[in-house]
Design a protein around this motif. Structure first.
Motif, PDB file in Angstrom:
ATOM      1  N   SER A 231      -2.364  -6.606   5.400  1.00 47.76           N
ATOM      2  CA  SER A 231      -2.455  -6.793   6.852  1.00 47.76           C
ATOM      3  C   SER A 231      -3.730  -7.531   7.239  1.00 47.76           C
ATOM      4  N   GLY A 232      -4.778  -7.374   6.422  1.00 46.19           N
ATOM      5  CA  GLY A 232      -6.071  -7.966   6.785  1.00 46.19           C
ATOM      6  C   GLY A 232      -6.645  -7.364   8.055  1.00 46.19           C
ATOM      7  N   ASP A 233      -6.069  -6.263   8.499  1.00 45.57           N
ATOM      8  CA  ASP A 233      -6.484  -5.591   9.734  1.00 45.57           C
ATOM      9  C   ASP A 233      -6.844  -4.141   9.421  1.00 45.57           C
TER      10      ASP A 233
ATOM     11  N   PRO B 199       3.558  -0.461   3.309  1.00 48.32           N
ATOM     12  CA  PRO B 199       3.684   1.007   3.463  1.00 48.32           C
ATOM     13  C   PRO B 199       2.358   1.759   3.437  1.00 48.32           C
ATOM     14  N   LEU B 200       1.228   1.061   3.240  1.00 44.86           N
ATOM     15  CA  LEU B 200      -0.042   1.760   3.055  1.00 44.86           C
ATOM     16  C   LEU B 200      -0.937   1.722   4.289  1.00 44.86           C
ATOM     17  N   ILE B 201      -0.547   0.970   5.308  1.00 46.51           N
ATOM     18  CA  ILE B 201      -1.224   1.082   6.608  1.00 46.51           C
ATOM     19  C   ILE B 201      -0.520   2.198   7.394  1.00 46.51           C
TER      20      ILE B 201
ATOM     21  N   PHE C  35      -6.618  -1.089   0.460  1.00 42.31           N
ATOM     22  CA  PHE C  35      -7.920  -0.881   1.114  1.00 42.31           C
ATOM     23  C   PHE C  35      -7.992  -1.634   2.444  1.00 42.31           C
ATOM     24  N   TYR C  36      -6.800  -1.872   3.029  1.00 43.41           N
ATOM     25  CA  TYR C  36      -6.713  -2.490   4.367  1.00 43.41           C
ATOM     26  C   TYR C  36      -7.440  -3.835   4.394  1.00 43.41           C
ATOM     27  N   ASP C  37      -8.366  -3.960   5.353  1.00 43.07           N
ATOM     28  CA  ASP C  37      -9.077  -5.230   5.484  1.00 43.07           C
ATOM     29  C   ASP C  37     -10.247  -5.337   4.505  1.00 43.07           C
TER      30      ASP C  37
END
Ligand code: GLN
Length: 303
Positions: A89-91, A109-111, A238-240
């Motif tokens: 997502s880079g967010d 599925p991880l956000i 680890f998202y962004d």
């Protein structure tokens, strides 16, 4: 070989005096003593090595999203990807902007949005969603005692405004098929699961072992599904900060705002680390450093 390296990492972490801050948007998490640190590695033969509070339980938070997705992937095979994508997502993990722009379809599925969509899938698929999900987690952890912490669950449920917003936004796009409150309830319970680093690294061994449980060899995911889930962890765990984690550590893994990180090297080992002090992206400062030191000292990463 592993035990002296872990001891060495522990000494380095103590010396470095790294700073961070406990998650306080879930009030119960802010009460966890900030000095806690533990690391446990389970090698592919099932042998454990650890340093610090290896048997102390902590809140898995987003790490548990991996287990919910594992169960949904097992139940739905590739049709699970009708509900969540596989793009980073880079967010931030709880961001709403991208979800609005992409018509309520979560990037991965991880956000939070993706895990909420997966909880919705589980409610649709399982006769007793909560019982069945927790039985599944207990099965792969091979620990009958695993459950969620009711204080953390209530704390998050009372303050989960952004998650409510995410779930309602997805519902407005027709992406959530069950009652929003039921989806949120399962999600909050999932995030409140507790494990020690010892149990967590043993559980993650499954992802280093082609989807097979140790020692029974029961196939939980196929080898191909495991490879794909590891790819999702590598790019989205680890998202962004997924790029930074790949750059510094070079392993697939997943973090949680309880301060835990679980990671793995396929066919070699799984590792779990815990320190509640987070960086501004919600990832454990000492956890990332410890894993960077691990892959550096071992001289192995997947790259
Ligand atoms: N339960 C947390 C939340 O929904 C999980 C976030 C995380 O661990 N990154 O906000």
């Amino acid at each position: 070989m592993f035990q002296p390296i872990l001891q060495n990492i522990y000494d380095d972490i103590n010396r470095l005096n790294l700073q961070g801050k406990q998650a306080d948007y879930i009030p119960e998490l802010a009460k966890v003593p900030s000095h806690k640190f533990a690391i446990n590695l389970t090698d592919i033969s099932g042998q454990n090595y650890g340093v610090g509070a290896v048997d102390e339980k902590f809140s898995l938070q987003s790490i548990a999203k991996v287990f919910a997705f594992t169960l949904a992937y097992r139940l739905k095979a590739d049709t699970v990807f009708e509900h969540v994508g596989v793009e980073p997502s880079g967010d931030p993990f709880n961001s709403l902007i991208q979800l609005e722009q992409e018509n309520g379809f979560p990037r991965n599925p991880l956000i939070n949005a993706g895990a909420l969509a997966i909880c919705d899938v589980l409610i649709g698929e399982l006769p007793n969603p909560e019982q069945d999900l927790f039985d599944f987690i207990r099965k792969i952890a091979q620990d009958e005692q695993i459950t969620y912490n009711p204080k953390v669950y209530h704390s998050e449920k009372a303050t989960g405004y952004r998650n409510r917003a995410l779930a309602n936004l997805m519902k407005s796009f027709g992406r959530i098929h069950n009652e929003v409150e039921a989806v949120l309830d399962l999600y909050f319970k999932l995030c409140s699961v507790e494990m020690s680093v010892h149990t967590l690294s043993q559980t993650f061994l499954l992802y280093a072992n082609h989807g097979r449980l140790f020692p029974t060899d029961e196939q939980i995911l196929t080898s191909s599904q495991t490879k794909r889930l590891n790819a999702i962890m590598q790019t989205c765990g680890f998202y962004d900060e997924a790029g930074e984690f790949s750059f510094r550590v070079g392993l697939p893994g997943k973090s949680g705002v309880g301060g835990g990180i679980a990671a793995l090297h396929p066919e070699k080992y799984a590792v779990a680390v815990w320190s509640p002090l987070l960086n501004p992206k919600g990832n454990s400062v000492k956890g990332i450093k410890a894993l960077e030191l691990l892959t550096t000292k071992l001289g192995w990463s997947i790259f």
